[in-house]
Design an enzyme around this catalytic site. Structure first.
Site, PDB file in Angstrom:
ATOM      1  N   ILE A 129      16.994  69.914 -25.744  1.00  0.00           N
ATOM      2  CA  ILE A 129      17.145  67.846 -25.455  1.00  0.00           C
ATOM      3  C   ILE A 129      15.717  66.926 -25.324  1.00  0.00           C
ATOM      4  O   ILE A 129      15.301  65.884 -25.583  1.00  0.00           O
ATOM      5  CB  ILE A 129      17.719  68.074 -23.937  1.00  0.00           C
ATOM      6  N   CYS A 155      11.190  76.828 -14.357  1.00  0.00           N
ATOM      7  CA  CYS A 155      10.369  76.943 -15.667  1.00  0.00           C
ATOM      8  C   CYS A 155       9.458  77.196 -16.003  1.00  0.00           C
ATOM      9  O   CYS A 155       8.940  77.792 -16.621  1.00  0.00           O
ATOM     10  CB  CYS A 155      10.146  74.776 -16.292  1.00  0.00           C
ATOM     11  N   GLU A 171       8.899  67.929 -19.202  1.00  0.00           N
ATOM     12  CA  GLU A 171       8.524  68.831 -18.665  1.00  0.00           C
ATOM     13  C   GLU A 171      10.054  70.265 -19.162  1.00  0.00           C
ATOM     14  O   GLU A 171      10.682  69.995 -18.612  1.00  0.00           O
ATOM     15  CB  GLU A 171       8.600  69.067 -16.643  1.00  0.00           C
ATOM     16  N   GLY A 194      13.922  69.138 -18.626  1.00  0.00           N
ATOM     17  CA  GLY A 194      14.844  70.637 -19.090  1.00  0.00           C
ATOM     18  C   GLY A 194      14.542  71.145 -20.122  1.00  0.00           C
ATOM     19  O   GLY A 194      13.724  71.588 -19.733  1.00  0.00           O
ATOM     20  N   SER A 195      15.140  71.222 -20.522  1.00  0.00           N
ATOM     21  CA  SER A 195      15.099  72.548 -22.294  1.00  0.00           C
ATOM     22  C   SER A 195      14.154  71.908 -23.325  1.00  0.00           C
ATOM     23  O   SER A 195      14.289  70.095 -22.888  1.00  0.00           O
ATOM     24  CB  SER A 195      16.520  72.300 -22.885  1.00  0.00           C
ATOM     25  N   VAL A 196      13.496  72.717 -24.026  1.00  0.00           N
ATOM     26  CA  VAL A 196      12.674  71.906 -25.005  1.00  0.00           C
ATOM     27  C   VAL A 196      13.456  71.532 -26.240  1.00  0.00           C
ATOM     28  O   VAL A 196      13.703  69.924 -26.442  1.00  0.00           O
ATOM     29  CB  VAL A 196      12.468  73.141 -25.905  1.00  0.00           C
TER      30      VAL A 196
END
Length: 465
Positions: free
Chosen positions: A224, A274, A240, A220-222
Site C-alpha cells: 500500500i 512493524c 513507515e 502500513g504495508s509495503v
C-alpha cells in the site's frame, strides 16, 4: 464520519472484537464523493490553522492530552477490545500517546527559523505549515500511531484529515470526540480536523491522489505504501512500512538477557508490530543454550483474553490473519524449518511458535506480522550481517554483544534505519527518529522529526531598508 464539525452516522462496516468475534460497532464508510468533500473542507480550513499562534496550537495539544488522561482506562479497554491487545500493553500505548501529544505541544513553541549572516542585507528563514496533511493509520497501534501524525500536524499549523483502519477505528472515534470538544471550547472551527472512516481502497486512495492534500503520512504495508507513493506524485510523503527485523546474538553477549528480550519483543501484540523481531541470527557456539532459554521463556507466556491482566498474548486482528500465520508456519516447515514449540490455531489465536530455519526459508525473507520467532545459526558476525542485509527491508535491527568495538562495527555495516545495541529491534521512544531504508519506508517519525517533515522553509531576504 466527522466532517466540518458534524457526525455522519451510518451502519456501513461491521467492527469485530477479534477475541470473542462478536460485532462491537458499526461505522460509516465514506464513498469517494464524500471523501472529496471532506478533503475540500479540510483544505478550506488550512488558513485557520496556519494563523493560530504557537501558544494556541500548544493549548490545543495539551488540552487533548489532559482529556485523554482523564479517560485512560476507557482508551486502554477500547484498544484491547478493538485490537485484541493485552490490557497491560494497551495501558502502555495510552501512556505513550500522552507523551506524544505533550511532545507535540512542546515543539509547537519551539518551531523557529534562523538568521543567516550576509554583507548585502538581512537573510532569515521561517517555518510554515504545508497546508493539508492526510494521515492514514493502521490497526495495531490505533491511538499512538495516530498521535504521531496528527500531533505534529497540529503543532506546525496544518489542517488534518485522518483515515484510521476500518479494522480498529473505535479509539480514533473517541479521540475525535475529544478533539471536537477541545476545538469547541477554544472557539476554533471544527473543520480544521476531519475523520474519514471507510475502506482504504476508496478513502485512503482518494487522500493519496487528491491535489488538495499537501502531504500524506502513512503507516502500513509495503504494497500500500508503494501505491500511495505512486499516487502522491509531487506531494510530500512519509511512509513507515514493514520489516523483517534481524536480531544478532553473538557468543560474548548475555545469552539469557538476549533470549528474554527476543521473546518479549517478538510476541508483543501477538507479533503485529512493524519493528517486531523478524529473525534471530545466533552464533553457533551459543545456539543450543539460546534456544533452550527461548523455549523456556515462550512456555511461560499466557495466551488468552486481552482484558485479563495476566494475558501476555491476545488474538490476531482476525481469524483470516491467524489462518495466514498458520499457513506460513506449515510452508516454513515444508521448506525444512523445524517447529520447536507452538503454532496451533484457535479462531484468531495462534500459540506462540519458535522455528529453526536457514536463510533460504521464506520466514527469513518476509514480514510475518504474527507470533512466529525464526532462529538461524550463523558462524560469525560477518555472516549474520550478510544475511541481515540480504533483504528488501531495512527498518530496525538489534545486536547483542559485550564488545563495544564489534557493536559499532556491526552498526556501521547494517543497512537499517535504526540499530539497537543490547536491545531488540522493537525498542522505540516517541522522541527518537524512527523510520527505515529500502522498502521499509521514506522519511522519519518521532515527534521532533515529524514536525520537521510537516513544515516548509521560507527564506526572506531584506535589502536597502
Amino acid at each position: 464520519m466527522f466532517i466540518d464539525g458534524k457526525w455522519i452516522i451510518r451502519d456501513d462496516i461491521d467492527v469485530f472484537d477479534p477475541y470473542t468475534l462478536k460485532n462491537i460497532e458499526k461505522i460509516t464508510a465514506l464513498d469517494r464523493e464524500e471523501t472529496k468533500n471532506a478533503i475540500e473542507i479540510t483544505e478550506k480550513n488550512k488558513e485557520v490553522m496556519k494563523n493560530l499562534s504557537p501558544s494556541k496550537r500548544y493549548s490545543i495539544l495539551m488540552k487533548i492530552a489532559e482529556q485523554i488522561s482523564l479517560k485512560k482506562d476507557l482508551f486502554a479497554k477500547t484498544i484491547s477490545i478493538d485490537v485484541g491487545k493485552p490490557i497491560k500493553q494497551s495501558k502502555i500505548e495510552v501512556d505513550r500517546t500522552l507523551t506524544a501529544f505533550r511532545l507535540s505541544a512542546f515543539y509547537a513553541k519551539e518551531l523557529r527559523g534562523e538568521t543567516i549572516n550576509s554583507e548585502n542585507g538581512l537573510i532569515f528563514t521561517k517555518k510554515e505549515p504545508l497546508g493539508v496533511v492526510g494521515a492514514i493509520t493502521p490497526f495495531n497501534f490505533p491511538l499512538n500511531l495516530i498521535t504521531h501524525k496528527i500531533g505534529p500536524a497540529i503543532a506546525t499549523g496544518n489542517s488534518v484529515i485522518l483515515h484510521p483502519s476500518s479494522k480498529a477505528p473505535i479509539a480514533a472515534i473517541y479521540l475525535t470526540k475529544i478533539i471536537e470538544h477541545v476545538l469547541k471550547q477554544m472557539d476554533i472551527p471544527r473543520g480544521v480536523f476531519n475523520l474519514a472512516t471507510g475502506n482504504g481502497d476508496i478513502v485512503g486512495d482518494e487522500i493519496s491522489k487528491n491535489d488538495k492534500i499537501n502531504m500524506v503520512s502513512f503507516t502500513g504495508s509495503v504494497e500500500i505504501g508503494e501505491s500511495i507513493s505512486k499516487n502522491a506524485k509531487m506531494k510530500k510523503v512519509t511512509l513507515e512500512l514493514g520489516g523483517n527485523n534481524p536480531m544478532i546474538v553473538l557468543k560474548d553477549s548475555d545469552i539469557k538477557l538476549a533470549a528474554k528480550s527476543a521473546v518479549k519483543s517478538k510476541f508483543l501484540n501477538a507479533g503485529q508490530v512493524c519493528i517486531s523481531v523478524g529473525q534471530v541470527l545466533v552464533e553457533e557456539e551459543v545456539l543450543e543454550t539460546f534456544t533452550k532459554y527461548i523455549i523456556d521463556e515462550t512456555k511461560n507466556l499466557v495466551l488468552g483474553n486481552p482484558l485479563d491482566t495476566k494475558t501476555d498474548i491476545g488474538p490476531l486482528i482476525s481469524p483470516e490473519s491467524a489462518l495466514r500465520i498458520e499457513n506460513l508456519i506449515k510452508e516454513s516447515v515444508n521448506e525444512g524449518g523445524e517447529l520447536l514449540i507452538g503454532g496451533n490455531r484457535q479462531n484468531s489465536l495462534i500459540f506462540p511458535a519458535v522455528i529453526n530455519i536457514d536463510e533460504d526459508n521464506l520466514l527469513s525473507k518476509i514480514e510475518t506480522f504474527g507470533p512466529v520467532l525464526p532462529i538461524l545459526k550463523v558462524k560469525n558476525s560477518e555472516e549474520a550481517v550478510s544475511i541481515a542485509n540480504n533483504s528488501k527491508y531495512g527498518l530496525q535491527a538489534g545486536v547483542f554483544t559485550n564488545d563495544i568495538n564489534k557493536a559499532m562495527k556491526i552498526a556501521d555495516s547494517l543497512e537499517y534505519g535504526g540499530i539497537m545495541i543490547n536491545s531488540s529491534p522493537t525498542f522505540r521512544k516517541d522522541n527518537m527518529p524512527f523510520g527505515g531504508v529500502k522498502k521499509s519506508g521514506l522519511g522519519r517519525e518521532g515527534i521532533k522529526y515529524t514536525v520537521e517533515e510537516m513544515c516548509e522553509t521560507k527564506t526572506v531576504v531584506i535589502h536597502n531598508i
